[in-house]
Design an enzyme around this catalytic site. Structure first.
Site, PDB file in Angstrom:
ATOM      1  N   GLU A  38       0.873  -1.159   0.000  1.00  0.00           N
ATOM      2  CA  GLU A  38       0.000   0.000   0.000  1.00  0.00           C
ATOM      3  C   GLU A  38       0.921   1.223   0.000  1.00  0.00           C
ATOM      4  OE1 GLU A  38      -2.258   0.874   3.528  1.00  0.00           O
ATOM      5  OE2 GLU A  38      -3.585   2.224   2.444  1.00  0.00           O
ATOM      6  N   ARG A 264       5.689 -12.738   9.292  1.00  0.00           N
ATOM      7  CA  ARG A 264       6.450 -11.548   8.944  1.00  0.00           C
ATOM      8  C   ARG A 264       7.753 -11.535   9.730  1.00  0.00           C
ATOM      9  NH1 ARG A 264       2.320  -7.795  10.487  1.00  0.00           N
ATOM     10  NH2 ARG A 264       3.137  -6.685   8.716  1.00  0.00           N
ATOM     11  N   LYS A 274       4.834   0.151  10.804  1.00  0.00           N
ATOM     12  CA  LYS A 274       4.773   1.463  10.168  1.00  0.00           C
ATOM     13  C   LYS A 274       4.456   2.531  11.209  1.00  0.00           C
ATOM     14  CE  LYS A 274       3.387   0.507   5.423  1.00  0.00           C
ATOM     15  NZ  LYS A 274       2.257   0.369   4.499  1.00  0.00           N
TER      16      LYS A 274
END
Length: 565
Positions: A38, A264, A274
């Site tokens: 994204e 992850r 983030k």
RNA sequence: UGGGGUAUAGCCAAGUCGGUAAGGCACAGGACUUUGACUCCUGCAUUCCCUGGUUCGAGUCCAGGUACCCCAGCCA
């Protein structure tokens, strides 16, 4: 494949799945993956794992890997991020060729398919407010309650949805929901929202739309439209897989990619989310997204890590479904291993101590020959100026050394790398403070180049730089950004990960003395400062000021011995 | 107390049909050394979350536990 590559070529469960699919000729034996960021932030090394996985799989099985921007939320997305992400993927060494896509490319198709769903009675316009939707969704242990709008007629839904699109309603007044099962134990299946009204313009489609599709609805359809065979994502999407499959079953695009989830990447002594990275930047705890202490691709690149090292790292950590925290020492190992092969050697004194060679003629300068990389016979040599006054590392001198200290100390011989064997004869100190100001030595003219013609053994070899012929530099030493392996581990309840920031994560050294050849060093190119570590010139350098980053220090077994005393 | 996952060394991680625990990092010794680097040797899980069971044989199969992670955005 070389011997070295084979060592790290270990299998993983995703490769096993793909290999089985190939041998059963599923998808006609084709492999198409995708990396779907994204564009709402910078990529970090966790994304690198995903990039290496997806592009790596495509390479290995002669398939393709698409780069697709998942740009369904214009509120948080920017073209600036798109450009940065492309640059990062390229820098890592991957090429998407013609396969650059945007979820927004499919907005028309997505809209059409939504109408289709409505016509099938599988989607409806819900006019509940956001918190009403939340309240009626139920809890983890209790089923939800059906929306009063759930059984609107197809005609009414069609009309309302069209009016949503036309911009007739304010944000939040209506959404389009999939009609699945409010009693599902899987929260994602309790009539998830698939379209919402957002009266914001999109960085690619402008003001064409004021309704935007949600991730769960968009992602699977985008995958199918692109003919993705294996849709690889992280563990938290495991619960979304039934919805992924549900949507594709309803719309029937003749392609049903398989979603596969893996864990992850987490790295010790740093943070990866983030949100946290953003807090570090916005709170001024780091200088920006490309601060060399950041685990962002931009930070890592500026720091001087190489794409080869990152790829090797991603290969070595493996791919599994285990939640894990990889030791950052492994990353550093990969960086050293790569740089050891290719970084030219040079001498740089970080904390200088002046040495005067008393029996060396004043004003004389001679050039000594130095190997550019002893580990690479093809790298050639360079000439380094030597003179009566030089600088050595403060740590390389001790007036009263411990037993195994093989460096400079009074009455002991030590070799100046590529130059001469010298012996310390005098220590000059500040009378007030006792600080060592300079050291005097004599040299043995018979030992030019550093060899002892009489065969006498000299254990220590230290680096140096000619005082009259060197450049002054600022050197920035980086250490772990956090003091805790897991920065989220805080002492008191009020604390946050920010309390665990390492006050020594950046140590700035000024007045460092570097070999003159470094004047032309290009920004980002790695050099080994012998006996110290790998360094590269930082972009903050100007005509007047030279700034170097320490990429990673060399291993230092003496430091271990010394600290055990 | 719903659903979905995961447990193999200090950290990652392989382990197809059950056949007697890969590899890497870290660490510890040693060799070599004009980088205390690199390189090279050597060592590092009698045991795979626990407890039972099946079997000549179980990390792998069965049963029951335990621990940890994820899910209640009109984020992705």
């Amino acid at each position: 494949m070389t011997e070295k590559e084979r060592v790290v070529d270990s299998s993983n469960f995703i490769r096993n799945i793909i290999e089985e699919d190939i041998s059963s000729n599923k998808n006609d034996g084709k492999v198409v993956t995708r990396f779907p960021p994204e564009p709402n932030g910078y990529l970090h090394i966790g994304h690198a794992k995903s990039i290496c996985l997806n592009f790596g799989l495509a390479q290995r099985y002669n398939g393709k890997c698409h780069l697709r921007f998942d740009d369904t939320n214009p509120e948080t997305e920017k073209v600036e991020y798109i450009e940065a992400i492309k640059e990062d993927v390229k820098w890592l060494g991957f090429d998407w060729g013609d396969n650059l896509f945007y979820a927004s490319d499919y907005f028309d198709k997505l809209y059409e398919l939504a109408i289709d769903l409505i016509k099938q009675g599988k989607a409806y316009v819900c006019s509940l407010e956001a918190d009403q939707i939340r309240e009626t969704r139920g809890t983890l242990t209790e089923p939800g309650i059906e929306s009063p709008y759930r059984y609107r007629s197809v005609e009414e839904n069609l009309e309302l949805f069209e009016r949503m699109r036309q911009g007739e309603f304010p944000e939040g007044s209506h959404v389009l929901r999939a009609k699945i099962d409010m009693a599902s134990p899987n929260m994602n299946m309790r009539d998830p929202v698939i379209y919402r009204i957002k009266k914001v313009s999109h960085h690619r489609t402008g003001d064409k739309w004021c309704i935007y599709p949600m991730y769960d609805y968009t992602h699977c359809i985008s995958d199918a439209l692109e003919g993705i065979t294996h849709s690889i994502c992280t563990l938290e999407f495991e619960d979304h897989r039934p919805l992924y499959d549900w949507v594709l079953e309803q719309v029937d695009l003749g392609c049903h990619p398989q979603q596969i989830e893996f864990a992850r990447l987490n790295l010790s002594y740093t943070v990866m989310s983030k949100r946290k990275l953003l807090r570090l930047v916005e709170g001024g705890y780091v200088s920006g997204w490309d601060d060399p202490r950041m685990p962002t691709i931009a930070g890592i690149r500026r720091r001087g890590y190489t794409p080869e090292a990152i790829r090797d790292f991603c290969e070595r950590i493996g791919v599994a479904k285990n939640n894990s925290i990889v030791d950052i020492a492994l990353l550093e190992h990969c960086v050293r291993e790569d740089l050891n092969q290719k970084a030219p050697r040079v001498m740089g004194v970080l904390e200088p101590l002046k040495v005067v060679i008393e029996n060396y003629p004043e004003g004389q300068v001679e050039m000594v020959e130095a190997l550019n990389n002893p580990n690479d016979p093809d790298s050639g040599t360079r000439m380094v100026p030597f003179s009566r006054e030089i600088y050595i590392e403060r740590d390389d001198f001790m007036e009263d050394p411990p037993k195994k200290f093989h460096r400079m100390s009074p009455g002991k011989e030590v070799r100046l790398r590529y130059a001469y064997i010298v012996e310390c004869t005098k220590v000059v100190k500040d009378e007030q403070t006792g600080e060592i100001l300079e050291v005097h030595c004599t040299y043995d003219p018979e030992t030019r180049g550093g060899a002892a013609p009489d065969g006498r053994k000299v254990r220590g070899t230290i680096h140096w730089v000619s005082a009259a012929d060197c450049i002054d530099a600022e050197v920035r030493l980086y250490n772990n950004l956090f003091t805790k392996e897991n920065p989220d581990e805080v002492e008191d309840e009020e604390g946050t990960f920010l309390d665990n920031i390492n006050p020594e994560s950046l140590v700035v050294l000024k007045g460092c003395k570097l070999e003159k050849s470094l004047l032309e060093a290009e920004i980002g190119k790695a050099y080994q400062f012998e006996r110290q570590g790998y360094f590269c010139k930082d972009k903050d350098s100007t005509e007047e000021r030279t700034v170097f980053n320490r990429i990673v220090p060399l291993k230092d077994s003496w430091a271990k011995i010394a600290s055990n005393k």
